[in-house]
Write an enzyme that holds these catalytic residues in place. Structure first.
Site, short mmCIF file in Angstrom:
data_model
loop_
_atom_site.label_atom_id
_atom_site.label_comp_id
_atom_site.label_asym_id
_atom_site.label_seq_id
_atom_site.Cartn_x
_atom_site.Cartn_y
_atom_site.Cartn_z
N HIS A 200 0.85 -1.19 0.00
CA HIS A 200 0.00 0.00 0.00
C HIS A 200 0.88 1.23 0.00
O HIS A 200 2.12 1.11 0.00
CB HIS A 200 -1.00 -0.04 1.16
CG HIS A 200 -0.38 -0.14 2.53
ND1 HIS A 200 0.46 0.81 3.05
CD2 HIS A 200 -0.49 -1.10 3.49
CE1 HIS A 200 0.84 0.46 4.26
NE2 HIS A 200 0.28 -0.71 4.55
N HIS B 238 3.95 1.45 2.43
CA HIS B 238 5.18 0.78 1.98
C HIS B 238 5.83 1.57 0.84
O HIS B 238 7.05 1.70 0.77
CB HIS B 238 4.88 -0.63 1.48
CG HIS B 238 4.09 -1.49 2.42
ND1 HIS B 238 2.87 -2.02 2.10
CD2 HIS B 238 4.36 -1.91 3.68
CE1 HIS B 238 2.41 -2.73 3.11
NE2 HIS B 238 3.28 -2.67 4.10
N CYS C 138 2.22 -10.49 20.63
CA CYS C 138 1.22 -10.07 19.64
C CYS C 138 1.65 -10.60 18.28
O CYS C 138 2.71 -10.19 17.76
CB CYS C 138 1.08 -8.55 19.60
SG CYS C 138 0.04 -8.03 18.22
N CYS D 261 2.01 -7.95 15.46
CA CYS D 261 3.29 -7.22 15.44
C CYS D 261 4.46 -8.18 15.36
O CYS D 261 5.59 -7.76 15.17
CB CYS D 261 3.51 -6.44 16.73
SG CYS D 261 2.32 -5.21 17.16
N CYS E 101 -3.10 -4.79 22.49
CA CYS E 101 -1.92 -4.31 21.77
C CYS E 101 -2.29 -2.95 21.19
O CYS E 101 -3.35 -2.82 20.56
CB CYS E 101 -1.55 -5.28 20.65
SG CYS E 101 -0.58 -4.50 19.36
N HIS F 64 -2.74 -3.26 17.24
CA HIS F 64 -3.74 -4.16 16.66
C HIS F 64 -5.06 -4.17 17.41
O HIS F 64 -6.01 -4.83 16.97
CB HIS F 64 -3.16 -5.58 16.51
CG HIS F 64 -2.07 -5.60 15.50
ND1 HIS F 64 -0.75 -5.41 15.81
CD2 HIS F 64 -2.13 -5.72 14.15
CE1 HIS F 64 -0.03 -5.44 14.71
NE2 HIS F 64 -0.83 -5.62 13.68
N LYS G 76 -6.59 6.89 9.94
CA LYS G 76 -5.56 5.86 9.89
C LYS G 76 -5.93 4.89 8.76
O LYS G 76 -7.10 4.56 8.60
CB LYS G 76 -5.56 5.13 11.23
CG LYS G 76 -4.42 4.17 11.39
CD LYS G 76 -4.38 3.64 12.82
CE LYS G 76 -3.25 2.66 12.96
NZ LYS G 76 -3.60 1.29 12.73
N LYS H 42 -8.04 -1.64 6.70
CA LYS H 42 -8.91 -2.37 5.79
C LYS H 42 -10.37 -2.10 6.11
O LYS H 42 -11.20 -1.94 5.23
CB LYS H 42 -8.62 -3.87 5.89
CG LYS H 42 -7.40 -4.26 5.09
CD LYS H 42 -7.17 -5.75 5.14
CE LYS H 42 -5.72 -6.04 4.81
NZ LYS H 42 -5.21 -7.23 5.41
#
Ligand code: MSP
Length: 494
Positions: free
Chosen positions: A22, A25, A132, A135, A149, A152, A302, A305
Site C-alpha cells: 500500500h 510501503h 502479539c 506485530c 496491543c 492491533h 488511519k 482495511k
C-alpha cells in the site's frame, strides 16, 4: 561523507508478505529510491547498493497462508511477487530484492546464530509473557492499552515456552554510547530522543527463538526452535550482501559503505537497539544512519482495511503514472514527521505543481527556443546573475537531500521553476526578438542551461519524465531535428 566509507548502502524494511503493498510501503520505498538515484549520480552506479525485499517467516504469514488454502511457500511466492510488481510499476531501482525464504539468507542466519551461541551470547531460558502475532512482537503489560496491543487493538496471546535469549544487556552500554555520540545517527532528532528514552526505561535480554512456530529458520544448535522472525528479518541487511558466503562483497557493501536503514517509527526499536547490539556481538560495525520517518493517515484517518481507505499504489499509478505518484507521495509533508496524505487534493496538486509549474516551464522554454533561435543553443553563454541564483538553490537542494529532507528538496525544485519563470517574464524574449536585440542569444541559452539543470534536480524523483526531457533537450540542440520536434507535453492538464 567519511572518506573510507566511499560506498553507499541504503535499505528499506522488508515488508510482511501477508499484506498487500500500500502507499505506506510505497512511501518508504520511493524515498529510498530517490536517495539511491541521487547518490548514483554523485558517486557512480557501482558505489551504491539499494536493497528491498519481503519478510516471509513467522506465525502471521503461516496463518495467512492457511486462511488462503496455500502452503506457506506458495503463499510467499505469490505475495512477494505482488511487492516486486508494485516496485517495478513505481520504477524502483533496487539492486536486489531479498526474500527471507532464500537459501542464501537461511545459510547466513544459521551462521550468525551459531556464532552468537558458540561465544556464549545466546543462552537457553523460559519466556513467560505476552506476544502479539500481528506485530510479531513480545509485549510487556506496560505497553498495553486497555489490555490490548496498541497497534492491533486486540489482546496479545499469553505464552509460556522455552526460548533462547540474546544477552542484550551486555551490549546496551556500547549501543547507547554509539547513539549518544552519533556514531549511529538516529534521525530525525526526535527519534534519537525516543531511543534515549528507551535506554532510560531499561531493556532486558530478548528472545531470539520461538518454540511453537512452524514456519521459520531452525536454530542451528537446536532444531526444535525457530529463529524469532524479527531476528531472522533484521539479518536480511547483511545476508543480501554476502555475510556468511562472500567476504569481498561484504567488505565492500558493508564494511566500506555508509549504511543507511530507512523505515517508519513503528519499527525503530528493533533497528536502533536490537540490530546494532546483534551486530556488535557478531563483531560487525553497526549502521551509520537509522532514519525513521513518520506515519501517515489518509484524508485524516488511519489507513485500515475496515475503513476501506487503504490506497493501492497501482491504482494511483494507473491514474497518474509512476513519476507523478512518486512526486505526490513525497510532496505531502516533511519526511520524518507524521502527516496526512490528502488523496482528494492530488489532482489539484498535480495541476499546480506539475502541469502549471514544472511542465509548463519546460514547454515555455522549449517553444521560445524553437520560435526565436536559429542557432545551436548549448553555448555556455549564461546570464551570471541567473546562474548564481540557480546555484544557490542547487546547493540547498544537495544539502536537503543529503540530510534526508526530501520534501524540502522538492520545494527547492519549485523555487528553481519560479526563478526561471520570472527570468522569462523579466527578459521577454519575444520583445528582444522583435527588436533584434543581441541579448536574445544569452537569454535563450541561459534558459536552455536552466532547463538542463532543473532536469538534473528532477531525475531522482521523476526518472521517466527526466529521461523524456533529456532526450528532448538533446534533439532541440540539433538544428536539423528542431523543426520536426513536437511540443513536449510532459504533464497534460487534468
Ligand atoms: N517485516 C517488518 C520489517 C522487518 S525489517 C528488518 C515490518 N513489515 S511491515 O510490512 O509492517 O512494514 C512496516 C513499514 O512499512 C514501516 O516501517 C514503513 O516503512 C512502512 N509503512 C507501513 N505503513 C505506513 C504508514 N501508514 N505510514 C508510513 N509508513 C508506513 O514491519
Amino acid at each position: 561523507m567519511d572518506k573510507k566509507l566511499n560506498n553507499f548502502y541504503i535499505t528499506t524494511p522488508i515488508y510482511y508478505v501477508n499484506d498487500k503493498p500500500h502507499i505506506g510501503h510505497a512511501y518508504t520505498t520511493v524515498s529510498a529510491d530517490v536517495l539511491a538515484r541521487y547518490y548514483r549520480r554523485k558517486l557512480g552506479n557501482d558505489k551504491v547498493f539499494f536493497l528491498t525485499g519481503t519478510d516471509e517467516h513467522g506465525t502471521k504469514v503461516y496463518e495467512s497462508a492457511k486462511k488462503n488454502h496455500k502452503t506457506p511457500i506458495e503463499f510467499c511466492d505469490k505475495n512477494s511477487e505482488t511487492f516486486k510488481n508494485a516496485w517495478k510499476n513505481l520504477n524502483i531501482s533496487n539492486d536486489y530484492f531479498i526474500r527471507t525464504t532464500d537459501e542464501r539468507h537461511h545459510h547466513s542466519v544459521s551462521k550468525l546464530m551459531k556464532k552468537l551461541y558458540d561465544q556464549g551470547d545466546v543462552y537457553e531460558g523460559t519466556y513467560e509473557g505476552l506476544y502479539c502475532t500481528g506485530c510479531e512482537k513480545f509485549l510487556t503489560e506496560k505497553e498495553l492499552v486497555d489490555g490490548n496491543c496498541p497497534y492491533h487493538k486486540k489482546p496479545p496471546e499469553k505464552v509460556l515456552e522455552k526460548n533462547y535469549f540474546f544477552k542484550l544487556e551486555k551490549y546496551l552500554p556500547k549501543v547507547k554510547e554509539a547513539i549518544e555520540n552519533d556514531r549511529i545517527k538516529v534521525l530525525p532528532a526526535t527519534r534519537k530522543k525516543e531511543v534515549m528514552g528507551l535506554f532510560k526505561q531499561g531493556l532486558e535480554d530478548f528472545s531470539v527463538s520461538r518454540e511453537k512456530v512452524e514456519w521459520g529458520i531452525p536454530l542451528p544448535f537446536d532444531n526444535t526452535q525457530k529463529t524469532y522472525v524479527w531476528v531472522d528479518a533484521l539479518q536480511n541487511y547483511i545476508s543480501a550482501i554476502g555475510y556468511g558466503d562472500d567476504k569481498s562483497e561484504f567488505e565492500k557493501r558493508w564494511n566500506k559503505s555508509k549504511v543507511i536503514h530507512l523505515m517508519a517509527k513503528d519499527i525503530l526499536k528493533f533497528h536502533a537497539i536490537f540490530w546494532p547490539a546483534l551486530l556488535l556481538a557478531a563483531g560487525i560495525k553497526p549502521p551509520e544512519v537509522i532514519f525513521a520517518h513518520g506515519f501517515f493517515t489518509v484524508n485524516g484517518e488511519k489507513m485500515s482495511k475496515s475503513l476501506s481507505n487503504v490506497i493501492d499504489p497501482n491504482q494511483l499509478i494507473d491514474e497518474y503514472g509512476s513519476d507523478v505518484v512518486r512526486y505526490l507521495l513525497l510532496s505531502q509533508f516533511p519526511f520524518g514527521i507524521d502527516g496526512d496524505v490528502k488523496a482528494e487534493e492530488f489532482s489539484e496538486k498535480y495541476n499546480t505543481d506539475l502541469a502549471n509549474g514544472i511542465g509548463n516551464l519546460f514547454e515555455r522554454i522549449f517553444s521560445l527556443i524553437i520560435k526565436f533561435s536559429e542557432e545551436v543553443i548549448d553555448n555556455n553563454k549564461v546570464n551570471l546573475n541567473l546562474s548564481s541564483l540557480l546555484e544557490e538553490i542547487e546547493k540547498g537542494y544537495d544539502k536537503h537531500i543529503t540530510n534526508y529532507n526530501l520534501f524540502e528538496a522538492l520545494k527547492d525544485i519549485n523555487s528553481f521553476v519560479g526563478i526561471l519563470d520570472k527570468y522569462i517574464n523579466d527578459k521577454k524574449p519575444w520583445a528582444l526578438y522583435k527588436e533584434k536585440d543581441p541579448e536574445l542569444d544569452v537569454v535563450l541559452s541561459s534558459l536552455f542551461f536552466g532547463a538542463k539543470r532543473l532536469n538534473d534536480l528532477l531525475e531522482p524523483f521523476m526518472p521517466i519524465k527526466a529521461n523524456e526531457v533529456e532526450k528532448y533537450i538533446k534533439e532541440i540542440n540539433v538544428l536539423k531535428l528542431r523543426d520536426g520536434l513536437e511540443k513536449l507535453n510532459l504533464f497534460p492538464r487534468m
